[in-house]
Design an enzyme around this catalytic site. Structure first.
Site, PDB file in Angstrom:
ATOM      1  N   ARG A 255       0.855  -1.204   0.000  1.00 48.33           N
ATOM      2  CA  ARG A 255       0.000   0.000   0.000  1.00 48.33           C
ATOM      3  C   ARG A 255       0.889   1.251   0.000  1.00 48.33           C
ATOM      4  O   ARG A 255       2.118   1.159   0.032  1.00 48.33           O
ATOM      5  CB  ARG A 255      -0.906   0.019   1.237  1.00 48.33           C
ATOM      6  CG  ARG A 255      -0.154   0.052   2.540  1.00 48.33           C
ATOM      7  CD  ARG A 255      -1.074   0.320   3.736  1.00 48.33           C
ATOM      8  NE  ARG A 255      -0.292   0.627   4.912  1.00 48.33           N
ATOM      9  CZ  ARG A 255      -0.108  -0.203   5.934  1.00 48.33           C
ATOM     10  NH1 ARG A 255      -0.680  -1.385   5.936  1.00 48.33           N
ATOM     11  NH2 ARG A 255       0.638   0.173   6.960  1.00 48.33           N
TER      12      ARG A 255
ATOM     13  N   VAL B 156      10.860  -7.332   7.263  1.00 50.46           N
ATOM     14  CA  VAL B 156      12.234  -6.927   6.894  1.00 50.46           C
ATOM     15  C   VAL B 156      13.201  -6.899   8.076  1.00 50.46           C
ATOM     16  O   VAL B 156      14.407  -6.757   7.881  1.00 50.46           O
ATOM     17  CB  VAL B 156      12.271  -5.557   6.153  1.00 50.46           C
ATOM     18  CG1 VAL B 156      11.562  -5.632   4.821  1.00 50.46           C
ATOM     19  CG2 VAL B 156      11.723  -4.436   7.029  1.00 50.46           C
TER      20      VAL B 156
ATOM     21  N   SER C  58      13.344  10.166   4.767  1.00 49.28           N
ATOM     22  CA  SER C  58      12.265  11.117   5.077  1.00 49.28           C
ATOM     23  C   SER C  58      12.930  12.464   5.292  1.00 49.28           C
ATOM     24  O   SER C  58      14.107  12.517   5.686  1.00 49.28           O
ATOM     25  CB  SER C  58      11.546  10.704   6.363  1.00 49.28           C
ATOM     26  OG  SER C  58      10.801  11.792   6.884  1.00 49.28           O
TER      27      SER C  58
ATOM     28  N   TYR D 102      11.978   7.928  14.898  1.00 49.36           N
ATOM     29  CA  TYR D 102      11.797   7.871  13.436  1.00 49.36           C
ATOM     30  C   TYR D 102      12.820   8.765  12.740  1.00 49.36           C
ATOM     31  O   TYR D 102      13.451   8.363  11.762  1.00 49.36           O
ATOM     32  CB  TYR D 102      10.371   8.310  13.124  1.00 49.36           C
ATOM     33  CG  TYR D 102       9.979   8.335  11.662  1.00 49.36           C
ATOM     34  CD1 TYR D 102       9.677   7.162  10.981  1.00 49.36           C
ATOM     35  CD2 TYR D 102       9.874   9.552  10.973  1.00 49.36           C
ATOM     36  CE1 TYR D 102       9.281   7.188   9.648  1.00 49.36           C
ATOM     37  CE2 TYR D 102       9.485   9.588   9.647  1.00 49.36           C
ATOM     38  CZ  TYR D 102       9.184   8.404   8.980  1.00 49.36           C
ATOM     39  OH  TYR D 102       8.804   8.435   7.661  1.00 49.36           O
TER      40      TYR D 102
ATOM     41  N   ALA E 189      15.715   9.657  13.872  1.00 48.97           N
ATOM     42  CA  ALA E 189      17.040   9.021  14.023  1.00 48.97           C
ATOM     43  C   ALA E 189      17.192   7.873  13.027  1.00 48.97           C
ATOM     44  O   ALA E 189      18.251   7.708  12.404  1.00 48.97           O
ATOM     45  CB  ALA E 189      17.212   8.521  15.456  1.00 48.97           C
TER      46      ALA E 189
HETATM   47  P1  NDP Z   1       2.251   2.916   5.071  1.00 50.17           P
HETATM   48  O1  NDP Z   1       2.121   2.750   6.544  1.00 50.17           O
HETATM   49  O2  NDP Z   1       1.051   3.303   4.297  1.00 50.17           O
HETATM   50  O3  NDP Z   1       2.835   1.540   4.429  1.00 50.17           O
HETATM   51  C1  NDP Z   1       3.901   0.890   5.054  1.00 50.17           C
HETATM   52  C2  NDP Z   1       4.201  -0.385   4.298  1.00 50.17           C
HETATM   53  O4  NDP Z   1       5.300  -1.034   4.936  1.00 50.17           O
HETATM   54  C3  NDP Z   1       3.053  -1.379   4.319  1.00 50.17           C
HETATM   55  O5  NDP Z   1       3.065  -2.119   3.123  1.00 50.17           O
HETATM   56  C4  NDP Z   1       3.405  -2.283   5.498  1.00 50.17           C
HETATM   57  O6  NDP Z   1       2.739  -3.545   5.375  1.00 50.17           O
HETATM   58  C5  NDP Z   1       4.920  -2.357   5.304  1.00 50.17           C
HETATM   59  N1  NDP Z   1       5.671  -2.730   6.501  1.00 50.17           N
HETATM   60  C6  NDP Z   1       5.636  -2.160   7.720  1.00 50.17           C
HETATM   61  N2  NDP Z   1       6.461  -2.808   8.559  1.00 50.17           N
HETATM   62  C7  NDP Z   1       7.067  -3.793   7.842  1.00 50.17           C
HETATM   63  C8  NDP Z   1       8.018  -4.794   8.143  1.00 50.17           C
HETATM   64  N3  NDP Z   1       8.538  -4.930   9.378  1.00 50.17           N
HETATM   65  N4  NDP Z   1       8.398  -5.645   7.155  1.00 50.17           N
HETATM   66  C9  NDP Z   1       7.883  -5.542   5.895  1.00 50.17           C
HETATM   67  N5  NDP Z   1       6.972  -4.607   5.565  1.00 50.17           N
HETATM   68  C10 NDP Z   1       6.568  -3.749   6.526  1.00 50.17           C
HETATM   69  O7  NDP Z   1       3.442   3.928   4.875  1.00 50.17           O
HETATM   70  P2  NDP Z   1       3.781   4.963   3.680  1.00 50.17           P
HETATM   71  O8  NDP Z   1       3.428   4.388   2.379  1.00 50.17           O
HETATM   72  O9  NDP Z   1       3.291   6.281   4.070  1.00 50.17           O
HETATM   73  O10 NDP Z   1       5.369   5.021   3.838  1.00 50.17           O
HETATM   74  C11 NDP Z   1       6.262   4.276   3.022  1.00 50.17           C
HETATM   75  C12 NDP Z   1       7.664   4.748   3.344  1.00 50.17           C
HETATM   76  O11 NDP Z   1       7.760   6.140   3.082  1.00 50.17           O
HETATM   77  C13 NDP Z   1       8.077   4.554   4.797  1.00 50.17           C
HETATM   78  O12 NDP Z   1       9.435   4.206   4.886  1.00 50.17           O
HETATM   79  C14 NDP Z   1       7.867   5.938   5.388  1.00 50.17           C
HETATM   80  O13 NDP Z   1       8.654   6.151   6.527  1.00 50.17           O
HETATM   81  C15 NDP Z   1       8.259   6.816   4.218  1.00 50.17           C
HETATM   82  N6  NDP Z   1       7.715   8.161   4.293  1.00 50.17           N
HETATM   83  C16 NDP Z   1       6.363   8.378   4.187  1.00 50.17           C
HETATM   84  C17 NDP Z   1       5.872   9.667   4.231  1.00 50.17           C
HETATM   85  C18 NDP Z   1       4.414   9.986   4.077  1.00 50.17           C
HETATM   86  O14 NDP Z   1       4.051  11.166   4.119  1.00 50.17           O
HETATM   87  N7  NDP Z   1       3.536   9.025   3.882  1.00 50.17           N
HETATM   88  C19 NDP Z   1       6.772  10.818   4.451  1.00 50.17           C
HETATM   89  C20 NDP Z   1       8.161  10.472   4.550  1.00 50.17           C
HETATM   90  C21 NDP Z   1       8.614   9.186   4.464  1.00 50.17           C
HETATM   91  P3  NDP Z   1       2.533  -4.542   6.643  1.00 50.17           P
HETATM   92  O15 NDP Z   1       1.982  -3.711   7.748  1.00 50.17           O
HETATM   93  O16 NDP Z   1       1.614  -5.611   6.145  1.00 50.17           O
HETATM   94  O17 NDP Z   1       3.891  -5.095   6.957  1.00 50.17           O
END
Ligand code: NDP
Length: 256
Positions: A21, A69, A147, A164, A166
């Site tokens: 997602r 991961v 980020s 986060y 850090a």
């Molecule tokens: P979401 O929370 O919408 O999606 C996070 C995704 O990561 C999901 O697919 C989730 O699936 C997966 N995930 C979480 N933990 C794990 C894990 N331990 N192992 C494998 N998969 C994992 O986040 P965003 O799409 O908003 O963010 C994506 C990236 O962008 C992140 O790194 C975030 O920090 C970064 N980011 C986002 C911003 C924003 O405004 N949205 C701003 C700056 C950076 P599941 O829970 O099933 O594992």
């Protein structure tokens, strides 16, 4: 090469962590739209499978793999499955992430460790395993999702996410140094530092801190799908072959 061909990824194999997602899925769609086959991973398999089906509808191959991961064995299995299905790995987008909001003086060690593990350790483990194959191939593109919190401080009125910040700062440093180490193997390592995009992760801020959010973003709006997937395609493609160790803020002018 014709400039349109520079951006094509026909036949390339990409892995996007956290691809079920949000930003991960949007970037996976972008890679698929220019011809890449895409492996998506997340902890929950079912949403990942739905996402992989949507990617296949674009006309490329796609595979969903349940993978945390932070688990080295699961990461090894993810890369092995990719190699057994597709024979290679050309592109890795380390996108899986986790955020926790709490004043720093109240953050538990468990929260600190979890935040570092998913964002920073996960990025390293996936890079290390995929990198072993990229080194053999003498070719690879690693794109880390940092980020703007890893680049600059954040007003506590907007968000209180020190672990986060850090972890994302660690991703910035990892990107630069890994890029330097793997230049010799023709592997580029770059990072995207997104600002604020409308996903599950940023929903709370968008709903409850709208004035503070708009005050920090010079363009006065959130980023959109098109504004992240094009950057991901650029960094995954031959158009960026001479760029490594760089951090690209994609944030509507939040950090300047
Ligand atoms: P979401 O929370 O919408 O999606 C996070 C995704 O990561 C999901 O697919 C989730 O699936 C997966 N995930 C979480 N933990 C794990 C894990 N331990 N192992 C494998 N998969 C994992 O986040 P965003 O799409 O908003 O963010 C994506 C990236 O962008 C992140 O790194 C975030 O920090 C970064 N980011 C986002 C911003 C924003 O405004 N949205 C701003 C700056 C950076 P599941 O829970 O099933 O594992």
């Amino acid at each position: 090469m014709n400039v349109m061909e520079l951006f094509r990824l026909d036949g390339k194999v990409a892995i996007v962590t956290g691809g079920s997602r949000g930003l991960g899925f949007w970037m996976a769609e972008g890679l698929a739209e220019v011809g890449a086959n895409v492996v998506l991973c997340a902890r929950k398999l079912e949403p990942c499978e739905e996402a992989a089906k949507a990617i296949r509808d674009i006309g490329v191959r796609s595979l969903a793999v349940g993978c945390d991961v932070t688990d080295p064995d699961a990461v090894k299995a993810l890369i092995e499955r990719t190699i057994s299905e597709f024979g290679r790995v050309d592109i890795l987008i380390n996108n899986a992430g986790f955020i926790w909001e709490e004043p720093p003086e109240k953050v538990s060690l468990e929260t600190w460790n979890k935040t570092l593990a998913i964002n920073a350790t996960g990025t390293f483990l996936c890079s290390q395993e995929a990198g072993k194959h990229m080194i053999k191939q003498r070719q690879g593109k690693i794109i880390n999702i940092a980020s703007i919190s890893g680049l600059a401080s954040v007003d506590p009125e907007l968000s209180n996410t020190v672990p986060y910040s850090a972890a994302k700062g660690a991703i910035v440093a990892l990107t630069r140094d890994l890029a330097r180490k793997w230049c010799q193997y023709n592997i580029t390592v770059n990072a995207i530092a997104p600002g604020y995009f409308a996903t599950k992760m940023s929903k709370y801020l968008a709903e409850h801190r709208q004035p503070q959010l708009m005050n920090s973003i010079r363009m006065k709006r959130l980023g959109t799908k098109d504004e992240i997937k094009g950057v991901a395609v650029f960094l995954a493609s031959a158009a960026s072959n001479y760029i490594t160790g760089q951090i690209f803020a994609v944030d509507g002018g939040t950090v300047m």
